[in-house]
Write an enzyme that holds these catalytic residues in place. Structure first.
Site, PDB file in Angstrom:
ATOM      1  N   HIS A 100       0.429   4.643  -2.287  1.00 12.89           N
ATOM      2  CA  HIS A 100       0.272   5.999  -1.744  1.00 12.89           C
ATOM      3  C   HIS A 100       1.441   6.906  -2.095  1.00 12.89           C
ATOM      4  O   HIS A 100       1.297   8.126  -2.088  1.00 12.89           O
ATOM      5  CB  HIS A 100       0.052   5.932  -0.223  1.00 12.89           C
ATOM      6  CG  HIS A 100      -1.335   5.512   0.150  1.00 12.89           C
ATOM      7  ND1 HIS A 100      -2.013   6.036   1.219  1.00 12.89           N
ATOM      8  CD2 HIS A 100      -2.185   4.613  -0.432  1.00 12.89           C
ATOM      9  CE1 HIS A 100      -3.230   5.480   1.288  1.00 12.89           C
ATOM     10  NE2 HIS A 100      -3.340   4.613   0.306  1.00 12.89           N
ATOM     11  N   SER A 130       7.949  11.002  -1.807  1.00  9.72           N
ATOM     12  CA  SER A 130       7.530  12.175  -1.023  1.00  9.72           C
ATOM     13  C   SER A 130       6.775  11.736   0.233  1.00  9.72           C
ATOM     14  O   SER A 130       6.831  12.412   1.256  1.00  9.72           O
ATOM     15  CB  SER A 130       6.669  13.120  -1.869  1.00  9.72           C
ATOM     16  OG  SER A 130       5.575  12.431  -2.426  1.00  9.72           O
ATOM     17  N   ASN A 183      -3.532   8.947   5.280  1.00 10.74           N
ATOM     18  CA  ASN A 183      -2.241   8.317   5.562  1.00 10.74           C
ATOM     19  C   ASN A 183      -2.002   8.168   7.069  1.00 10.74           C
ATOM     20  O   ASN A 183      -1.491   7.154   7.535  1.00 10.74           O
ATOM     21  CB  ASN A 183      -1.096   9.144   4.960  1.00 10.74           C
ATOM     22  CG  ASN A 183      -0.992   8.969   3.442  1.00 10.74           C
ATOM     23  OD1 ASN A 183      -1.455   7.971   2.892  1.00 10.74           O
ATOM     24  ND2 ASN A 183      -0.380   9.937   2.780  1.00 10.74           N
ATOM     25  N   ASP A 194      -9.652  -9.396   2.789  1.00 15.72           N
ATOM     26  CA  ASP A 194     -10.070 -10.708   2.268  1.00 15.72           C
ATOM     27  C   ASP A 194     -10.178 -11.643   3.465  1.00 15.72           C
ATOM     28  O   ASP A 194      -9.163 -12.168   3.934  1.00 15.72           O
ATOM     29  CB  ASP A 194      -9.039 -11.232   1.256  1.00 15.72           C
ATOM     30  CG  ASP A 194      -9.232 -12.712   0.934  1.00 15.72           C
ATOM     31  OD1 ASP A 194     -10.242 -13.314   1.378  1.00 15.72           O
ATOM     32  OD2 ASP A 194      -8.363 -13.267   0.230  1.00 15.72           O
ATOM     33  N   ARG A 252       0.822  -1.209   0.000  1.00 22.74           N
ATOM     34  CA  ARG A 252       0.000   0.000   0.000  1.00 22.74           C
ATOM     35  C   ARG A 252       0.859   1.264   0.000  1.00 22.74           C
ATOM     36  O   ARG A 252       0.512   2.278  -0.607  1.00 22.74           O
ATOM     37  CB  ARG A 252      -0.908  -0.019   1.225  1.00 22.74           C
ATOM     38  CG  ARG A 252      -1.853   1.156   1.286  1.00 22.74           C
ATOM     39  CD  ARG A 252      -2.925   0.905   2.327  1.00 22.74           C
ATOM     40  NE  ARG A 252      -3.906   1.977   2.368  1.00 22.74           N
ATOM     41  CZ  ARG A 252      -4.121   2.746   3.432  1.00 22.74           C
ATOM     42  NH1 ARG A 252      -3.412   2.559   4.537  1.00 22.74           N
ATOM     43  NH2 ARG A 252      -5.039   3.679   3.383  1.00 22.74           N
ATOM     44  N   ASP A 293      -3.709 -14.087  -3.468  1.00 23.77           N
ATOM     45  CA  ASP A 293      -4.375 -15.011  -4.393  1.00 23.77           C
ATOM     46  C   ASP A 293      -5.529 -14.265  -5.053  1.00 23.77           C
ATOM     47  O   ASP A 293      -5.656 -13.050  -4.904  1.00 23.77           O
ATOM     48  CB  ASP A 293      -4.864 -16.265  -3.625  1.00 23.77           C
ATOM     49  CG  ASP A 293      -5.698 -15.887  -2.409  1.00 23.77           C
ATOM     50  OD1 ASP A 293      -6.299 -14.783  -2.402  1.00 23.77           O
ATOM     51  OD2 ASP A 293      -5.761 -16.679  -1.453  1.00 23.77           O
ATOM     52  N   HIS A 306      -6.129  -5.817  -2.492  1.00 21.85           N
ATOM     53  CA  HIS A 306      -6.910  -6.026  -1.275  1.00 21.85           C
ATOM     54  C   HIS A 306      -7.176  -7.507  -1.009  1.00 21.85           C
ATOM     55  O   HIS A 306      -8.027  -7.853  -0.208  1.00 21.85           O
ATOM     56  CB  HIS A 306      -8.226  -5.233  -1.343  1.00 21.85           C
ATOM     57  CG  HIS A 306      -8.038  -3.749  -1.276  1.00 21.85           C
ATOM     58  ND1 HIS A 306      -9.045  -2.840  -1.485  1.00 21.85           N
ATOM     59  CD2 HIS A 306      -6.931  -3.001  -1.017  1.00 21.85           C
ATOM     60  CE1 HIS A 306      -8.583  -1.600  -1.363  1.00 21.85           C
ATOM     61  NE2 HIS A 306      -7.298  -1.666  -1.093  1.00 21.85           N
ATOM     62  N   THR A 307      -6.436  -8.366  -1.646  1.00 21.59           N
ATOM     63  CA  THR A 307      -6.414  -9.783  -1.285  1.00 21.59           C
ATOM     64  C   THR A 307      -5.571 -10.011  -0.027  1.00 21.59           C
ATOM     65  O   THR A 307      -5.600 -11.089   0.566  1.00 21.59           O
ATOM     66  CB  THR A 307      -5.863 -10.641  -2.447  1.00 21.59           C
ATOM     67  OG1 THR A 307      -5.812 -12.013  -2.034  1.00 21.59           O
ATOM     68  CG2 THR A 307      -4.442 -10.236  -2.841  1.00 21.59           C
TER      69      THR A 307
HETATM   70  C1  HEM Z   1      -9.008   1.764  -5.906  1.00 23.14           C
HETATM   71  C2  HEM Z   1      -8.968   2.618  -4.899  1.00 23.14           C
HETATM   72  C3  HEM Z   1      -8.534   2.221  -3.519  1.00 23.14           C
HETATM   73  C4  HEM Z   1      -9.156   2.586  -2.371  1.00 23.14           C
HETATM   74  C5  HEM Z   1     -10.400   3.462  -2.248  1.00 23.14           C
HETATM   75  C6  HEM Z   1      -8.428   1.974  -1.290  1.00 23.14           C
HETATM   76  C7  HEM Z   1      -8.744   2.129   0.044  1.00 23.14           C
HETATM   77  C8  HEM Z   1      -8.145   1.452   1.081  1.00 23.14           C
HETATM   78  C9  HEM Z   1      -8.514   1.587   2.465  1.00 23.14           C
HETATM   79  C10 HEM Z   1      -9.598   2.503   3.005  1.00 23.14           C
HETATM   80  C11 HEM Z   1      -7.737   0.738   3.180  1.00 23.14           C
HETATM   81  C12 HEM Z   1      -7.756   0.539   4.693  1.00 23.14           C
HETATM   82  C13 HEM Z   1      -6.876   1.586   5.358  1.00 23.14           C
HETATM   83  C14 HEM Z   1      -7.060   1.657   6.853  1.00 23.14           C
HETATM   84  O1  HEM Z   1      -8.069   1.171   7.358  1.00 23.14           O
HETATM   85  O2  HEM Z   1      -6.170   2.192   7.541  1.00 23.14           O
HETATM   86  C15 HEM Z   1      -6.870   0.069   2.251  1.00 23.14           C
HETATM   87  C16 HEM Z   1      -5.934  -0.875   2.581  1.00 23.14           C
HETATM   88  C17 HEM Z   1      -5.054  -1.448   1.691  1.00 23.14           C
HETATM   89  N1  HEM Z   1      -4.889  -1.086   0.367  1.00 23.14           N
HETATM   90 FE1  HEM Z   1      -6.173   0.029  -0.721  1.00 23.14          FE
HETATM   91  N2  HEM Z   1      -7.386   1.254  -1.794  1.00 23.14           N
HETATM   92  C18 HEM Z   1      -7.402   1.378  -3.154  1.00 23.14           C
HETATM   93  C19 HEM Z   1      -6.477   0.853  -4.036  1.00 23.14           C
HETATM   94  C20 HEM Z   1      -5.345   0.166  -3.648  1.00 23.14           C
HETATM   95  C21 HEM Z   1      -4.238  -0.153  -4.520  1.00 23.14           C
HETATM   96  C22 HEM Z   1      -4.125   0.288  -5.978  1.00 23.14           C
HETATM   97  C23 HEM Z   1      -3.347  -0.871  -3.783  1.00 23.14           C
HETATM   98  C24 HEM Z   1      -2.012  -1.432  -4.180  1.00 23.14           C
HETATM   99  C25 HEM Z   1      -1.688  -1.773  -5.408  1.00 23.14           C
HETATM  100  C26 HEM Z   1      -3.913  -1.022  -2.457  1.00 23.14           C
HETATM  101  C27 HEM Z   1      -3.371  -1.753  -1.431  1.00 23.14           C
HETATM  102  C28 HEM Z   1      -3.898  -1.841  -0.156  1.00 23.14           C
HETATM  103  C29 HEM Z   1      -3.421  -2.786   0.836  1.00 23.14           C
HETATM  104  C30 HEM Z   1      -2.393  -3.882   0.606  1.00 23.14           C
HETATM  105  C31 HEM Z   1      -4.135  -2.521   2.016  1.00 23.14           C
HETATM  106  C32 HEM Z   1      -3.950  -3.178   3.385  1.00 23.14           C
HETATM  107  C33 HEM Z   1      -2.856  -2.405   4.124  1.00 23.14           C
HETATM  108  C34 HEM Z   1      -2.519  -2.912   5.522  1.00 23.14           C
HETATM  109  O3  HEM Z   1      -3.039  -3.919   5.985  1.00 23.14           O
HETATM  110  O4  HEM Z   1      -1.674  -2.233   6.162  1.00 23.14           O
HETATM  111  N3  HEM Z   1      -5.106  -0.358  -2.409  1.00 23.14           N
HETATM  112  N4  HEM Z   1      -7.130   0.533   0.983  1.00 23.14           N
END
Ligand code: HEM
Ligand code: NAG
Ligand code: NAG
Ligand code: NAG
Ligand code: NAG
Length: 329
Positions: free
Chosen positions: A64, A74, A92, A244, A60, A252, A191-192
């Protein structure tokens, strides 16, 4: 040698320069930091051994970094008197994790090859290793990005997609970065792995769109579990739920199977089923894991090309948290 360089450069100028940065190169550090990949991978491996969630957090972090004024590290800059960093922007703060892992890897890289490898290239390699060590694909990564000397807290709010936005808005934010709807669907597959805090999806559980009812596109048994994990009171806001729930540390294609079952966690996940074009891609990836793996690598390369600084732009930070001191000539 010189001839080859000319041909490559010409090719870039003619065909590719509007799309990708031609100064990025798969062998960029081969001569100057031959052990780079090894150092990064061993750093990511030991971080995962200590914290099974960190792979998700590191993936993630790359997203970002790249979505806010390009992949330029940055995001890593700490606040100073004159600089409002991005890590404390809403979206963030108390959410992005893994800064210490980058610091540790950077300091090992600095020992092996001082002032050579940018922080943003380290993030790029780290995210690939995080996916690979979670059981996901591995893909070639062009390198040679340089680090910013500035950061923008406002750009975080403007450029990062939010989980509460409709699909059209999220699509527009991807398009603004040169990424298309396929990149959006494939990269959402990140988000897997990983977790989200209750406040990022709680509106779906109790009073969706001021209806007084839960989101109708949320599976009934998942709804029950989430309501008990995230009761309708503020003190549950920072509880964590797996993105997931079936395999939260395994990279996966079950994320896509979940969407087909109405079991996406975030509104921004489940809306991918609310549009014919995106839904048909979701179906495809839910059935064909290797198609997902192949496309994920390709879209990660696209994301890693956003707004990169190359050549003599930017700098190679010595410490990822601070801009280098200006040396007077
Ligand atoms: C399409 C728009 C996207 C939205 C609206 C979004 C939103 C979010 C939100 C709200 C969370 C939870 C953050 C928290 O509760 O602190 C999250 C977690 C995460 N996002 Fe996304 N996301 C998006 C796209 C992406 C992309 C493109 C990636 C990477 C290629 C990504 C990777 C992740 C990962 C791996 C997590 C889990 C992080 C952790 O457990 O520390 N996301 N995302
Ligand atoms: C690369 O790593 C290997 C094994 O750890 C080490 O023997 C070698 O000296 C390193 N090479 C460089 C150039 O740092
Ligand atoms: C979606 O984008 C439109 C147009 O930019 C904007 O007016 C609207 O507030 C956005 N919706 C959300 C929920 O962010
Ligand atoms: C989704 O569907 C698959 C197959 O139809 C099933 O095995 C799985 O348990 C379902 N998952 C959820 C969360 O309902
Ligand atoms: C999109 O899906 C809807 C049903 O959700 C259907 O009525 C419509 O014909 C579909 N459109 C296309 C272009 O397939």
């Amino acid at each position: 040698m010189e001839h080859k360089f000319c041909v490559v450069t010409l090719f870039c100028l003619l065909f590719l320069s509007p799309l990708v940065s031609c100064q990025l190169d798969y062998r960029f550090y081969d001569a100057t930091c031959p052990n780079l990949t090894r150092i990064v991978q061993s750093g990511v491996w030991s971080a995962i051994a200590k914290d099974s969630r960190i792979a998700a957090s590191l993936l993630r972090l790359h997203f970002h970094d790249c979505f806010v004024n390009g992949c330029d590290a940055s995001l890593l800059l700490d606040d100073t008197g004159s600089l409002n960093g991005e890590k404390n922007a809403p979206g963030n703060k108390n959410s992005v994790r893994g800064f210490e892992v980058i610091d540790t890897i950077k300091s090992t890289v600095e020992e092996a090859c001082p002032s050579t490898v940018s922080c943003t290239d380290i993030i790029t390699l780290v995210s690939r290793a995080a996916v690979y060590f979670s059981g996901g694909p591995y893909w070639p990564v062009p390198l040679g990005r340089r680090d910013s000397t500035t950061a923008s807290q406002n750009a975080v709010n403007e450029q990062l997609p939010s989980p509460f936005e409709p699909l059209e808005n999220i699509t527009a934010k991807f398009t603004a970065k040169g990424l298309d709807i396929k990149d959006l669907v494939v990269l959402s597959g990140a988000h897997t792995i990983g977790f989200a805090q209750c406040f990022t999806f709680k509106t779906r559980l109790f009073n969706f769109g001021e209806s007084g009812k839960p989101d109708p596109t949320l599976d009934a048994s998942l709804l029950q579990n989430l309501q008990s994990l995230c009761p309708n009171q503020a003190d549950s806001d920072t509880q964590l739920a797996p993105l997931d729930p079936v395999t939260s540390t395994k990279f996966d294609n079950i994320y896509f199977k979940n969407l087909v079952n109405n079991s996406g966690l975030l509104q921004s996940d489940q809306v991918l089923m609310g549009n014919n074009r995106t839904a048909s891609m979701v179906f495809g990836y839910s059935k064909l894991p290797f198609l997902f793996y192949r496309d994920f690598g390709a879209s990660m390369v696209n994301m890693a090309n956003i707004g990169v600084l190359t050549g003599s732009n930017g700098e190679i930070r010595k410490n990822c948290r601070v801009v280098n001191k200006k040396t007077t000539a």
